[in-house]
Design an enzyme around this catalytic site. Structure first.
Site, PDB file in Angstrom:
ATOM      1  N   LYS A  34       0.842  -1.202   0.000  1.00  0.00           N
ATOM      2  CA  LYS A  34       0.000   0.000   0.000  1.00  0.00           C
ATOM      3  C   LYS A  34       0.881   1.258   0.000  1.00  0.00           C
ATOM      4  O   LYS A  34       0.613   2.223  -0.721  1.00  0.00           O
ATOM      5  CB  LYS A  34      -0.954  -0.024   1.204  1.00  0.00           C
ATOM      6  CG  LYS A  34      -2.067  -1.046   1.000  1.00  0.00           C
ATOM      7  CD  LYS A  34      -2.827  -1.422   2.260  1.00  0.00           C
ATOM      8  CE  LYS A  34      -3.787  -2.561   1.933  1.00  0.00           C
ATOM      9  NZ  LYS A  34      -4.418  -3.199   3.073  1.00  0.00           N
ATOM     10  N   GLN A  46      -4.727  -1.905   9.271  1.00  0.00           N
ATOM     11  CA  GLN A  46      -4.560  -3.180   8.578  1.00  0.00           C
ATOM     12  C   GLN A  46      -5.309  -4.293   9.313  1.00  0.00           C
ATOM     13  O   GLN A  46      -5.158  -4.469  10.514  1.00  0.00           O
ATOM     14  CB  GLN A  46      -3.068  -3.523   8.449  1.00  0.00           C
ATOM     15  CG  GLN A  46      -2.795  -4.797   7.674  1.00  0.00           C
ATOM     16  CD  GLN A  46      -3.278  -4.741   6.220  1.00  0.00           C
ATOM     17  OE1 GLN A  46      -3.182  -3.714   5.545  1.00  0.00           O
ATOM     18  NE2 GLN A  46      -3.828  -5.833   5.730  1.00  0.00           N
ATOM     19  N   ASP A  61     -10.823   3.258   3.665  1.00  0.00           N
ATOM     20  CA  ASP A  61     -10.905   1.802   3.485  1.00  0.00           C
ATOM     21  C   ASP A  61     -12.342   1.318   3.720  1.00  0.00           C
ATOM     22  O   ASP A  61     -12.621   0.126   3.595  1.00  0.00           O
ATOM     23  CB  ASP A  61      -9.938   1.124   4.471  1.00  0.00           C
ATOM     24  CG  ASP A  61      -9.532  -0.274   4.032  1.00  0.00           C
ATOM     25  OD1 ASP A  61      -9.602  -0.556   2.823  1.00  0.00           O
ATOM     26  OD2 ASP A  61      -9.157  -1.081   4.898  1.00  0.00           O
TER      27      ASP A  61
END
Ligand code: NAP
Length: 276
Positions: A49, A92, A115
């Site tokens: 990322k 994450q 996200d």
């Protein structure tokens, strides 16, 4: 259905917009990644990322918490939420078991939830309101659109109901007027349900779990799974004999997830700069 090329187009467009943002506001869009623990796969995903951010002209900031408690993770995310130089925040997944992950996600302010993991984002998506979508489900819908697959009136079977993948992709398909069936570990006679699907989304996390014999000829197969050894959740060769369209692993859904993350980070930066 190849995600790599489409993802490159989305990233190239995001890079162009990131450059416009930098020229207009004097700073780059910035994505903060947070990782709890040292799981090697998670470390690799975060590095991917960060690399993609670099190539897109997005600054990345990284917070690594080794043996943290939920309170410490919430505090770190709250600091990023309050930091006006950070436009997007990604925690994450999965967090180690001692972390209350929903509580950690909720510390991300909705305008930085690039996200698409917070309850606010999920509700916005479910109500069809503006907001950030969960990146993998959003990427799957973009792939379907790019290949001219209209879910309207079709039976979509989603195998998996996780909050970041199965559930939201089903909601997005419902929003596109598909008739959606969710399957999970307690589902009885999965093969016969899959047999009636026009669109199958496999989001299970088990290598080659969906067999070709379960599929109706002409079905569209989306394999969101990613297992050790670059293997998806669908037995690709046998499924490809029946499917009209199928995503490979790697090179299908995976690159779309990263591309959506870049796009939504740039969107977040513009939205925050133009409202402040
Ligand atoms: P997860 O949280 O472990 O969820 C797995 C889901 O599969 C659960 O809902 C579970 O049901 C269901 N399931 C397990 N065994 C089953 C069975 N025998 N029959 C039917 N359903 C079953 O996993 P996830 O985070 O959603 O990820 C799923 C897969 O997608 C993984 O391979 C992951 O690596 C991949 N993934 C890929 C990307 C990408 O960017 N390409 C992004 C995220 C995830 P229960 O709810 O009943 O337990």
């Amino acid at each position: 259905m190849h995600g790599t090329r489409l993802a490159e187009e989305i990233v190239a467009h995001s890079a162009q917009r990131a450059a416009e943002f930098s020229a207009r506001f004097g700073v780059k869009p910035c994505l903060a990644t947070v990782i709890v623990g040292d799981d090697p796969a998670s470390v690799t995903y975060v590095k991917m990322k960060q690399n993609r951010c670099h190539k897109t002209g997005i600054d990345s900031r990284h917070v690594s918490l080794l043996a943290a408690t939920t309170t410490e993770v919430v505090r770190a995310i709250t600091t990023l939420s309050d930091d006006s130089t950070v436009h997007g925040i990604l925690l994450q997944h999965p967090s180690p078991p001692q972390i209350d992950e929903p509580a950690a996600f909720e510390a991300i302010v909705p305008e930085k939830d690039v996200d698409g993991v917070t309850p606010h984002s999920f509700a916005a998506m479910a109500f069809g309101r503006p907001g950030f979508v969960s990146c993998t489900p959003g990427g799957i819908i973009r792939l379907l659109d790019a290949y001219g697959v209209d879910p309207s009136g079709r039976h979509a079977v989603v195998i998996g109901r996780s909050p970041i993948l199965g559930k939201p992709v089903g909601m997005l398909l419902l929003g596109r007027d598909a008739t959606v069936t969710y399957c999970h570990s307690k589902t009885q006679d999965l093969p016969s349900i899959v047999q009636s699907a026009d669109i199958v989304v496999a989001a299970v996390g088990r290598p080659e779990f969906v067999k070709g014999a379960w599929l109706k000829p002409g079905v569209v197969v989306i394999d969101a799974g990613y297992n050790a050894g670059n293997v998806g959740d669908v037995a690709f060769d046998e499924a490809a004999e029946r499917a009209s369209l199928i995503t490979p692993v790697p090179g299908g859904v995976g690159p779309m997830t990263l591309a959506l993350l870049m796009e939504q980070t740039v969107d977040a930066a513009f939205q925050q700069a133009t409202v402040s």
